[in-house]
Design a protein around this motif. Structure first.
Motif, PDB file in Angstrom:
ATOM      1  N   TYR A   1       3.574  -2.752   9.921  1.00  0.00           N
ATOM      2  CA  TYR A   1       3.129  -1.601   9.833  1.00  0.00           C
ATOM      3  C   TYR A   1       2.482  -0.527   8.279  1.00  0.00           C
ATOM      4  O   TYR A   1       1.430  -0.312   8.420  1.00  0.00           O
ATOM      5  N   CYS A   2       3.571  -0.454   7.345  1.00  0.00           N
ATOM      6  CA  CYS A   2       3.714  -0.227   6.310  1.00  0.00           C
ATOM      7  C   CYS A   2       4.141  -0.901   5.176  1.00  0.00           C
ATOM      8  O   CYS A   2       4.819  -1.465   4.700  1.00  0.00           O
ATOM      9  N   ARG A   3       2.920  -2.000   4.904  1.00  0.00           N
ATOM     10  CA  ARG A   3       2.989  -3.319   3.568  1.00  0.00           C
ATOM     11  C   ARG A   3       3.207  -2.339   2.552  1.00  0.00           C
ATOM     12  O   ARG A   3       4.047  -3.309   1.819  1.00  0.00           O
ATOM     13  N   LYS A   4       3.140  -1.663   1.772  1.00  0.00           N
ATOM     14  CA  LYS A   4       3.086  -1.295   0.546  1.00  0.00           C
ATOM     15  C   LYS A   4       3.965  -0.118   0.709  1.00  0.00           C
ATOM     16  O   LYS A   4       3.391   0.898  -0.292  1.00  0.00           O
ATOM     17  N   GLY A   5       5.242   0.438   1.283  1.00  0.00           N
ATOM     18  CA  GLY A   5       5.951   0.820   2.122  1.00  0.00           C
ATOM     19  C   GLY A   5       5.401   2.979   2.336  1.00  0.00           C
ATOM     20  O   GLY A   5       4.048   2.453   2.576  1.00  0.00           O
ATOM     21  N   PHE A   6       5.810   3.717   2.247  1.00  0.00           N
ATOM     22  CA  PHE A   6       5.677   4.868   3.158  1.00  0.00           C
ATOM     23  C   PHE A   6       6.439   6.044   2.014  1.00  0.00           C
ATOM     24  O   PHE A   6       6.632   5.626   1.714  1.00  0.00           O
TER      25      PHE A   6
END
Length: 164
Positions: A122-127
């Protein structure tokens, strides 16, 4: 949206049978993609056991009984320093145990959330974290992904229609 989340939580409590003394953990992941393509999520873990076991957030019952006994028969007279120190010690121990338990549950929350986000991409580049909340048995993190939603995200994480 909040009503759907709480209905889900209540149904999880109602449908899970707790037949053993062990603590069970249920995960709840909810995604929300806004019209501006920002991707929000809520991840919660719910700790519970059976009715015979001690609730996770409760304090040690023995400490409560010891404190009640120590208060019995004491008036409002002056207390020596040693009496004051011994009464504060169980409270400090209880607070330390509670903090230790909360720290363990927060670590469990963070580990499971990282695993869930890695599994579902869902969050491929972090959050970044928007809010963190906890009570005796439910620990929750609200976050927003660093990347915007794609068409594939909208397909893989459909929005639940609100019924208001």
């Amino acid at each position: 949206m909040k009503t759907i989340f709480f209905i889900l939580l209540i149904s999880l409590f109602a449908t899970t049978g707790c037949s053993s003394n062990e603590v069970k953990i249920t995960e709840v992941f909810r995604s929300h993609i806004r019209t501006d393509d920002s991707k929000l999520f809520t991840f919660s873990i719910i700790f519970f056991g059976n009715s015979d076991s001690k609730p996770l957030g409760s304090d040690n019952n023995n400490l409560d009984k010891q404190q009640k006994r120590s208060r019995q028969g004491k008036g409002r007279g002056n207390k020596s320093n040693t009496e004051k120190n011994t009464e504060k010690k169980p409270n400090k121990q209880r607070a330390d145990k509670k903090q230790s338990r909360q720290d363990k549950m927060m670590k469990e929350l963070e580990a499971r959330m990282a695993e869930k986000l890695a599994d579902n991409s869902y969050c491929r580049k972090g959050f970044f974290e928007l809010e963190r909340s906890l009570n005796k048995t439910i620990f929750t993190i609200h976050g927003e992904c660093n990347e915007s939603a794609t068409a594939a995200d909208r397909e893989n994480f459909p929005q639940v229609k609100r019924v208001d």
